[in-house]
Design a protein around this motif. Structure first.
Motif, PDB file in Angstrom:
ATOM      1  N   ASP A   1     -33.927 -55.697   8.810  1.00  0.00           N
ATOM      2  CA  ASP A   1     -33.416 -54.924   7.674  1.00  0.00           C
ATOM      3  C   ASP A   1     -32.179 -54.125   8.117  1.00  0.00           C
ATOM      4  OD1 ASP A   1     -33.002 -53.078   5.633  1.00  0.00           O
ATOM      5  OD2 ASP A   1     -35.102 -52.499   5.435  1.00  0.00           O
ATOM      6  N   ARG A   2     -32.289 -53.443   9.254  1.00  0.00           N
ATOM      7  CA  ARG A   2     -31.200 -52.595   9.754  1.00  0.00           C
ATOM      8  C   ARG A   2     -29.972 -53.441  10.133  1.00  0.00           C
ATOM      9  NH1 ARG A   2     -29.241 -50.553  14.245  1.00  0.00           N
ATOM     10  NH2 ARG A   2     -30.492 -51.863  15.603  1.00  0.00           N
TER      11      ARG A   2
ATOM     12  N   LEU B   1     -27.008 -63.548  11.020  1.00  0.00           N
ATOM     13  CA  LEU B   1     -28.238 -64.332  11.045  1.00  0.00           C
ATOM     14  C   LEU B   1     -29.372 -63.541  10.360  1.00  0.00           C
ATOM     15  CD1 LEU B   1     -29.535 -66.912  12.096  1.00  0.00           C
ATOM     16  CD2 LEU B   1     -29.778 -65.835  14.348  1.00  0.00           C
ATOM     17  N   CYS B   2     -29.491 -62.269  10.721  1.00  0.00           N
ATOM     18  CA  CYS B   2     -30.526 -61.424  10.110  1.00  0.00           C
ATOM     19  C   CYS B   2     -30.322 -61.351   8.592  1.00  0.00           C
ATOM     20  CB  CYS B   2     -30.475 -60.004  10.688  1.00  0.00           C
ATOM     21  SG  CYS B   2     -31.092 -59.923  12.370  1.00  0.00           S
ATOM     22  N   ALA B   3     -29.065 -61.151   8.176  1.00  0.00           N
ATOM     23  CA  ALA B   3     -28.777 -61.038   6.743  1.00  0.00           C
ATOM     24  C   ALA B   3     -29.102 -62.346   6.027  1.00  0.00           C
ATOM     25  CB  ALA B   3     -27.309 -60.653   6.534  1.00  0.00           C
ATOM     26  N   SER B   4     -28.841 -63.469   6.680  1.00  0.00           N
ATOM     27  CA  SER B   4     -29.074 -64.770   6.039  1.00  0.00           C
ATOM     28  C   SER B   4     -30.563 -65.078   5.927  1.00  0.00           C
ATOM     29  CB  SER B   4     -28.365 -65.884   6.823  1.00  0.00           C
ATOM     30  OG  SER B   4     -26.986 -65.621   6.893  1.00  0.00           O
ATOM     31  N   ILE B   5     -31.310 -64.754   6.979  1.00  0.00           N
ATOM     32  CA  ILE B   5     -32.774 -64.972   6.923  1.00  0.00           C
ATOM     33  C   ILE B   5     -33.376 -64.065   5.847  1.00  0.00           C
ATOM     34  CG2 ILE B   5     -34.946 -64.681   8.197  1.00  0.00           C
ATOM     35  CD1 ILE B   5     -33.278 -65.240  10.797  1.00  0.00           C
ATOM     36  N   GLN B   6     -32.966 -62.816   5.876  1.00  0.00           N
ATOM     37  CA  GLN B   6     -33.472 -61.841   4.898  1.00  0.00           C
ATOM     38  C   GLN B   6     -33.152 -62.283   3.473  1.00  0.00           C
ATOM     39  OE1 GLN B   6     -33.285 -57.368   5.500  1.00  0.00           O
ATOM     40  NE2 GLN B   6     -31.575 -57.666   4.091  1.00  0.00           N
TER      41      GLN B   6
ATOM     42  N   ASN C   1     -38.266 -52.930   2.661  1.00  0.00           N
ATOM     43  CA  ASN C   1     -36.986 -53.619   2.916  1.00  0.00           C
ATOM     44  C   ASN C   1     -35.945 -53.259   1.850  1.00  0.00           C
ATOM     45  OD1 ASN C   1     -35.198 -56.241   2.425  1.00  0.00           O
ATOM     46  ND2 ASN C   1     -35.787 -56.126   4.573  1.00  0.00           N
ATOM     47  N   ARG C   2     -34.794 -52.786   2.338  1.00  0.00           N
ATOM     48  CA  ARG C   2     -33.773 -52.292   1.401  1.00  0.00           C
ATOM     49  C   ARG C   2     -33.219 -53.378   0.496  1.00  0.00           C
ATOM     50  NH1 ARG C   2     -30.487 -49.027   5.857  1.00  0.00           N
ATOM     51  NH2 ARG C   2     -31.517 -50.611   7.126  1.00  0.00           N
ATOM     52  N   ALA C   3     -33.002 -54.571   1.073  1.00  0.00           N
ATOM     53  CA  ALA C   3     -32.451 -55.664   0.254  1.00  0.00           C
ATOM     54  C   ALA C   3     -33.452 -56.065  -0.827  1.00  0.00           C
ATOM     55  CB  ALA C   3     -32.103 -56.857   1.136  1.00  0.00           C
ATOM     56  N   LEU C   4     -34.724 -56.102  -0.474  1.00  0.00           N
ATOM     57  CA  LEU C   4     -35.744 -56.464  -1.471  1.00  0.00           C
ATOM     58  C   LEU C   4     -35.772 -55.421  -2.590  1.00  0.00           C
ATOM     59  CD1 LEU C   4     -38.075 -58.263  -2.457  1.00  0.00           C
ATOM     60  CD2 LEU C   4     -39.624 -56.909  -1.030  1.00  0.00           C
ATOM     61  N   ARG C   5     -35.728 -54.153  -2.230  1.00  0.00           N
ATOM     62  CA  ARG C   5     -35.746 -53.088  -3.244  1.00  0.00           C
ATOM     63  C   ARG C   5     -34.519 -53.188  -4.154  1.00  0.00           C
ATOM     64  NH1 ARG C   5     -39.875 -49.389  -1.444  1.00  0.00           N
ATOM     65  NH2 ARG C   5     -39.316 -47.695  -2.834  1.00  0.00           N
ATOM     66  N   ARG C   6     -33.364 -53.419  -3.522  1.00  0.00           N
ATOM     67  CA  ARG C   6     -32.108 -53.546  -4.287  1.00  0.00           C
ATOM     68  C   ARG C   6     -32.143 -54.732  -5.238  1.00  0.00           C
ATOM     69  NH1 ARG C   6     -28.990 -52.630   0.494  1.00  0.00           N
ATOM     70  NH2 ARG C   6     -28.867 -54.868   0.812  1.00  0.00           N
ATOM     71  N   GLU C   7     -32.547 -55.898  -4.683  1.00  0.00           N
ATOM     72  CA  GLU C   7     -32.508 -57.127  -5.488  1.00  0.00           C
ATOM     73  C   GLU C   7     -33.560 -57.106  -6.597  1.00  0.00           C
ATOM     74  OE1 GLU C   7     -30.099 -59.325  -5.426  1.00  0.00           O
ATOM     75  OE2 GLU C   7     -29.178 -58.111  -3.848  1.00  0.00           O
ATOM     76  N   LEU C   8     -34.715 -56.531  -6.317  1.00  0.00           N
ATOM     77  CA  LEU C   8     -35.725 -56.407  -7.382  1.00  0.00           C
ATOM     78  C   LEU C   8     -35.184 -55.499  -8.485  1.00  0.00           C
ATOM     79  CD1 LEU C   8     -39.214 -56.069  -5.612  1.00  0.00           C
ATOM     80  CD2 LEU C   8     -38.583 -57.792  -7.302  1.00  0.00           C
TER      81      LEU C   8
END
Ligand code: KG4
Ligand code: ZN
Length: 369
Positions: free
Chosen positions: A217-218, A271-276, A308-315
């Motif tokens: 996430d970070r 890589l982290c951003a793409s997997i996430q 997870n920040r991306a999950l919260r944002r995208e939801l």
């Protein structure tokens, strides 16, 4: 009603005191550092740590709530699912406390408790009194006080409406239709790895410490989510099940085919951003699709991965676009905690659901139906 709740299903030892929908105190002692050495939770160690930590954690919760055992009206504990030896510690202790106080005992399904945790929100405190002086906190790292500077945690079921709930943690990934309070139906779950497991295992392949979810996430915050294209398993499958082991395997092959990539900090972030991005896209799209199909107007999410920040944002984005109300569990209540166990137990007792009997046993494989 005042309820003491214990949670020891995995690697957090937690105790909370709940009264009339308010979380008066919540003490959590996490074993993450202990298990990190082994790259995952070691069940035997987890049980021993629960045994060591349970009493100080309970003492902290009672003291923070300013409640004595005699003031309790009921005691609750996680009955399952979870690690058998870990569950036993909290469940049997809670039964013993209830028995000795001659109060009702309530065994709670951990996942059912997650379903209602998004309805527990923090309300601003009028004037925050200072925290009580330390004591017994050798093992208690995280406390949610009823009246700390952040405000009061309160379960507001007057706002309840039918919803599709995403539970997403290290051990589970599921979509549940919550038709009314205490009435639910599981729509789908993972057929192999959980989403959190996918974060942790792909992170391990990249050499990140356990649990890798927060670290990915970070790192992902400064990475390009479109840098690499990873599969979105079961995204186009019409059902509500998930699968994440194929994504993990494709990351393994990717690393094999790109030796040296881990030496480049920016590429690791990409890589982290793409997997996430792959994990988050599957979770969000399948949740929204299930909500539409079941004609609810509300989406909720809980479990460790909901931090997870991306999950919260995208939801949030998807729900705004589609006109759904979104309720995300507060971050401190996403990971395992006894507050959600106490809130559900109180709810059940208030609604006259019969208490558990003292001869009941743990249910390590208790599947939410
Ligand atoms: O709910 P939880 O504390 O324990 C259970 O598995 O029941 O969830 C832990 C999981 C771990 O897999 C961890 O990596 C993941 O939640 N996690 C995250 C984040 N914070 C915790 N995954 C992605 N991003 C995060 N910020
Ligand atoms: Zn959990």
């Amino acid at each position: 009603m005042t309820v003491l709740a214990l949670e020891t299903s995995c690697d957090e030892t937690s105790a909370a005191v709940v009264r009339d929908g308010r979380v008066l105190s919540s003490a959590v002692s996490s074993q993450i550092k202990l298990h990190a050495e082994y790259g995952g939770v070691v069940p035997e160690l987890a049980a021993r740590e629960h045994l060591r930590n349970l009493i100080p954690v309970v003492q902290t919760a009672l003291r923070d709530a300013d409640v004595t055992p005699e003031q309790l009206d009921a005691v609750a504990a996680t009955q399952g699912p979870g690690l058998p030896m870990a569950l036993l510690v909290g469940f049997k202790a809670a039964q013993a406390v209830a028995f000795s106080l001659r109060k009702p005992f309530m065994g709670i399904n951990h996942h059912e408790a997650h379903l209602y945790s998004p309805w527990i929100s923090q309300q601003p405190a009028p004037l925050a009194p200072s925290l009580s002086p330390p004591g017994g906190e050798r093992v208690v790292e995280d406390r949610v006080r009823g009246e700390n500077a952040g405000g009061i945690f309160f379960a507001d079921f007057t706002a309840f409406q039918p919803n599709v709930s995403l539970i997403v943690s290290g051990g589970h990934t599921m979509l549940v239709l919550v038709e009314s309070e205490l009435k639910h139906r599981v729509l789908g779950s993972t057929v192999d790895d959980a989403a959190g497991e996918c974060f942790d295992k792909t992170g391990k392949l990249m050499g990140l410490p356990y649990p890798a979810g927060p670290e990915i996430d970070r790192l992902a915050e400064q990475g390009n989510p479109k840098a690499f294209d990873f599969p979105r398993p079961l995204l186009n499958d019409p059902g509500d099940d998930f699968s994440f082991s194929g994504l993990k395997t494709s990351v393994r092959y990717f690393l094999r085919d790109h030796p040296g990539i881990l030496d480049d900090t920016q590429r690791v972030r990409d890589l982290c951003a793409s997997i996430q991005a792959a994990i988050v896209e599957v979770l969000v799209k399948k949740t929204i699709r299930a909500a539409k199909r079941n004609h609810v107007r509300c989406v909720t999410a809980s479990g460790g991965v909901t931090c997870n920040r991306a999950l919260r944002r995208e939801l949030a984005r998807a729900c705004e676009r589609e006109g759904f109300e979104l309720r995300l569990a507060e971050k401190s209540l996403c990971t395992d905690n006894a507050a959600m166990i106490g809130i559900l137990a109180e709810r059940k007792l208030v609604q006259q659901i019969p208490a558990s009997t003292f001869d009941e046993e743990i249910k390590p494989g208790w599947v939410l139906a």
